[in-house]
Design an enzyme around this catalytic site. Structure first.
Site, PDB file in Angstrom:
ATOM      1  CG  HIS A  19      -1.864  -1.167   1.146  1.00  0.00           C
ATOM      2  ND1 HIS A  19      -3.151  -1.011   0.728  1.00  0.00           N
ATOM      3  CD2 HIS A  19      -1.673  -2.489   1.355  1.00  0.00           C
ATOM      4  CE1 HIS A  19      -3.734  -2.209   0.699  1.00  0.00           C
ATOM      5  NE2 HIS A  19      -2.855  -3.114   1.076  1.00  0.00           N
ATOM      6  CG  HIS A  22       3.121  -1.387   3.026  1.00  0.00           C
ATOM      7  ND1 HIS A  22       2.068  -2.102   2.522  1.00  0.00           N
ATOM      8  CD2 HIS A  22       3.064  -1.532   4.364  1.00  0.00           C
ATOM      9  CE1 HIS A  22       1.395  -2.662   3.521  1.00  0.00           C
ATOM     10  NE2 HIS A  22       1.976  -2.327   4.649  1.00  0.00           N
ATOM     11  CB  CYS A 127      -6.619  -8.309  18.099  1.00  0.00           C
ATOM     12  SG  CYS A 127      -7.012  -7.550  16.500  1.00  0.00           S
ATOM     13  CB  CYS A 130      -3.170  -6.074  16.861  1.00  0.00           C
ATOM     14  SG  CYS A 130      -4.384  -4.772  16.956  1.00  0.00           S
ATOM     15  CB  CYS A 144      -9.345  -5.001  18.087  1.00  0.00           C
ATOM     16  SG  CYS A 144      -7.956  -3.966  17.613  1.00  0.00           S
ATOM     17  CG  HIS A 147      -7.509  -4.886  13.371  1.00  0.00           C
ATOM     18  ND1 HIS A 147      -6.560  -4.533  14.300  1.00  0.00           N
ATOM     19  CD2 HIS A 147      -6.913  -4.756  12.150  1.00  0.00           C
ATOM     20  CE1 HIS A 147      -5.431  -4.215  13.673  1.00  0.00           C
ATOM     21  NE2 HIS A 147      -5.622  -4.341  12.379  1.00  0.00           N
ATOM     22  CE  LYS A 291      -5.282   3.262  11.399  1.00  0.00           C
ATOM     23  NZ  LYS A 291      -5.389   2.483  12.613  1.00  0.00           N
ATOM     24  CE  LYS A 294      -2.533  -3.951   4.532  1.00  0.00           C
ATOM     25  NZ  LYS A 294      -1.711  -5.077   4.923  1.00  0.00           N
TER      26      LYS A 294
HETATM   27  O1  ME8 Z   1       3.174  -4.072  10.950  1.00  0.00           O
HETATM   28  N1  ME8 Z   1      -0.126   5.207   7.504  1.00  0.00           N
HETATM   29  O2  ME8 Z   1       3.202  -4.913   8.834  1.00  0.00           O
HETATM   30  P1  ME8 Z   1       2.054  -4.035   8.145  1.00  0.00           P
HETATM   31  C1  ME8 Z   1       1.197   5.053   7.669  1.00  0.00           C
HETATM   32  N2  ME8 Z   1       4.506  -7.042   9.577  1.00  0.00           N
HETATM   33  N3  ME8 Z   1       1.785   3.889   7.955  1.00  0.00           N
HETATM   34  C2  ME8 Z   1       1.003   2.815   8.106  1.00  0.00           C
HETATM   35  C3  ME8 Z   1      -0.385   2.877   7.948  1.00  0.00           C
HETATM   36  C4  ME8 Z   1      -0.957   4.152   7.632  1.00  0.00           C
HETATM   37  N4  ME8 Z   1      -2.264   4.351   7.444  1.00  0.00           N
HETATM   38  N5  ME8 Z   1      -0.879   1.639   8.162  1.00  0.00           N
HETATM   39  C5  ME8 Z   1       0.192   0.834   8.424  1.00  0.00           C
HETATM   40  C6  ME8 Z   1       3.532  -4.891  10.140  1.00  0.00           C
HETATM   41  N6  ME8 Z   1       1.303   1.541   8.384  1.00  0.00           N
HETATM   42  C7  ME8 Z   1       4.517  -5.989  10.535  1.00  0.00           C
HETATM   43  C8  ME8 Z   1       5.886  -5.369  10.665  1.00  0.00           C
HETATM   44  S1  ME8 Z   1       8.509  -5.535  11.145  1.00  0.00           S
HETATM   45  C9  ME8 Z   1       9.508  -6.619  11.978  1.00  0.00           C
HETATM   46  C10 ME8 Z   1       6.951  -6.325  11.097  1.00  0.00           C
HETATM   47  C11 ME8 Z   1       2.685   1.055   8.596  1.00  0.00           C
HETATM   48  O3  ME8 Z   1       2.026  -4.516   6.739  1.00  0.00           O
HETATM   49  C12 ME8 Z   1       2.854   0.279   9.875  1.00  0.00           C
HETATM   50  O4  ME8 Z   1       3.054   1.125  10.942  1.00  0.00           O
HETATM   51  O5  ME8 Z   1       0.810  -4.069   8.932  1.00  0.00           O
HETATM   52  C13 ME8 Z   1       4.117  -0.487   9.581  1.00  0.00           C
HETATM   53  O6  ME8 Z   1       5.249   0.300   9.854  1.00  0.00           O
HETATM   54  C14 ME8 Z   1       4.070  -0.718   8.093  1.00  0.00           C
HETATM   55  O7  ME8 Z   1       3.043   0.126   7.589  1.00  0.00           O
HETATM   56  C15 ME8 Z   1       3.839  -2.160   7.766  1.00  0.00           C
HETATM   57  O8  ME8 Z   1       2.593  -2.552   8.247  1.00  0.00           O
END
Ligand code: ME8
Ligand code: MG
Length: 495
Positions: A19, A22, A127, A130, A144, A147, A291, A294
């Site tokens: 996304h 990311h 959850c 999370c 949650c 979620h 916010k 997904k």
């Molecule tokens: O957390 N705005 O993966 P992830 C900005 N697998 N950043 C966001 C966001 C948003 N709306 N939503 C999510 C994970 N993020 C774990 C990480 S590392 C050892 C394991 C950010 O795919 C979130 O904070 O859910 C995280 O840094 C990244 O996207 C990956 O999220």
């Protein structure tokens, strides 16, 4: 090369394609890595996918795909997005890889042997969204808050626990000795306050899950996903940890600072490694003030965005509009305005003017001395070293404006190349224009690598693709070469 720089992104859950947030972490890490390369550092930059998660399993089931087929497919999708958007990672971690699997078992065994992992019973809530344990007080209407579409699980199972409580003093001591451990400071303070309170041991295994890394000392259990995921940062430097570890920067979102700021150092210490140098915490993305997530379904797909607009537009907008650590709101209207103003007009004008002038004069110029821009370069380096991408970019565009203004004031188009006196003036203006444009392009390489290499290739010969900041910023070009006028580097856009 002796100086090293190791930077990471979070590994992204592979229950979906990447996304835009990311992409945001990946672009930040890529830009900082690329800057360090210009500074002659030996650079390692890892990214990857977090696969041993229950939400990944659920997604595969939903799609009716065997789990490994699904994770292979998603890993390829992720790599494709990063490759298409010129994110130059050095290693791509998949947590289902044997290399990772073996390493996680090794560190688990170490912590088990030294008594930091012990058997117990987990009784409580969980959850899957999370991938974290919950308390009644965390829930709103039994759900949650992050979620609301996921059912909260009630777990009562044998688990193994990590003795986090043992590390409370060491953590606090580490924080006070490393004031730059978390950037920004406000996020660091949140962590410190939390650790000053009560630190509970946490479960590092799950009995009911089948997909994951089996515990080496009890294969009826699989490793808890976060314990496995954090060690991804060492998977590709386990053999040469002396060179690369500790990591210099972990770029992470603000929702995962506790895992990285509290658990991670303790887990590392327990396994005999040092804590990382810094967590660079990014803000959250919203769309029209909401916010993005997904589950809310209002996300932007970076692959589609890049296809429709461009990678450079996204980076320019994200990096110049918001400091890394602040929350941000996406607006396409603003992104377009900024792209046209800064890349298409400001930088584009410099290049057009340089080409138009150069076409009047043959391929070499006399050096003259000029201080224009030297203060900008110093500031730029300070900002980049401080991960302040917003101010670094702003300085470069100010610099470009300054050169445009210089050209405006000297009006080279009014000069007559047939008059020796005017020809010399023209050459001097061209020199200033070209030598500074070159510096500007080099400063922008970390942000817009493909276009800046194209720019440099269009104007200079010979152009060495291995460029470093120090050397090239002091070297003035003595030879230039204009292959042809060419298309504008950045076409103005109207949507
Ligand atoms: O957390 N705005 O993966 P992830 C900005 N697998 N950043 C966001 C966001 C948003 N709306 N939503 C999510 C994970 N993020 C774990 C990480 S590392 C050892 C394991 C950010 O795919 C979130 O904070 O859910 C995280 O840094 C990244 O996207 C990956 O999220
Ligand atoms: Mg998440």
């Amino acid at each position: 090369m002796s100086k090293k720089f190791y930077i990471t992104t979070p590994i992204y859950y592979s229950n979906d394609v990447p996304h835009v947030w990311h992409a945001y972490s990946s672009f930040i890490a890529d830009t900082l890595a690329s800057y360090k390369k210009l500074e002659w550092y030996d650079v390692k930059f890892t990214t990857g996918v977090d696969e041993n998660s229950q939400k990944v399993v659920e997604k595969a089931e939903e799609k009716n795909m065997p789990i490994m087929e699904y994770t292979d497919f998603m890993a390829a999708k992720h790599r494709e997005v990063w490759d298409k958007s010129s994110v130059a990672y050095t290693d791509f971690v998949r947590t289902t890889d044997k290399k990772h699997h073996d390493f996680v078992q090794k560190v688990l065994q170490k912590s088990f042997d030294n008594g930091d992992i012990y058997e117990g019973v987990y009784n409580g809530l969980y959850c899957v969204g999370c991938e974290w344990f919950k308390k009644e007080s965390d829930l709103i209407n039994g759900k949650c808050p992050d979620h609301p579409n996921k059912e909260i699980q009630h777990l009562s199972e044998k688990n193994y626990f990590f003795k986090l409580s043992k590390y409370q003093d060491r953590l606090l001591d580490f924080y006070s000795k490393n004031p730059d451990f978390v950037k920004p400071r406000s996020k660091f303070n949140e962590i410190i306050e939390f650790v000053k309170g009560w630190l509970e041991d946490f479960s590092v295994s799950r009995e009911t899950n089948k997909f994951g890394i089996p515990l080496p000392f009890d294969n009826s259990q699989v490793t808890y996903v976060w314990y496995d995921a954090l060690f991804n940062y060492m998977t590709y430097c386990q053999e040469d940890a002396e060179k690369w570890w500790p990591a210099d920067i972990h770029v992470i979102g603000k929702d995962i600072i506790r895992f990285h700021g509290i658990f991670w150092p303790a887990m590392l210490w327990s396994a005999g490694y040092d804590a990382p140098h810094q967590l660079l915490v990014t803000g959250y993305l919203t769309l029209d003030g909401q916010k993005i997530s997904k589950s809310l379904g209002n996300w932007i797909n970076p692959a589609e965005y890049i296809e429709e607009y461009s990678r450079d537009m996204l980076i320019l907008y994200l990096f110049t509009t918001f400091p890394i650590w602040e929350d941000w709101d996406f607006s396409q209207e603003q992104a377009t305005l900024m792209f046209n103003a800064k890349l298409s007009n400001n930088l584009g004008n410099l290049l057009n003017r340089a080409i138009a002038l150069a076409l009047k004069i043959d391929g070499s110029i006399n050096w003259i001395s000029s201080d224009i821009g030297s203060d900008k370069i110093t500031k730029y380096s300070e900002y980049m070293s401080d991960s302040d991408l917003k101010n670094a970019l702003e300085i470069v565009f100010e610099y470009a404006s300054e050169i445009n203004k210089y050209v405006d004031e000297n009006a080279p188009w009014k000069m007559d190349i047939n008059l020796p006196e005017e020809k010399e003036k023209l050459e001097n203006i061209l020199f200033i224009l070209l030598s500074n444009l070159r510096k500007i392009a080099i400063m922008l390489i970390p942000f817009f690598p493909v276009k800046m290499h194209e720019l440099l290739n269009r104007v200079w010969v010979p152009y060495d693709s291995i460029i470093t900041l120090g050397e090239n910023l002091s070297l003035n070009p003595d030879k230039f070469f204009i292959a042809e006028k060419g298309e504008p580097l950045y076409m103005r856009i109207s949507k």
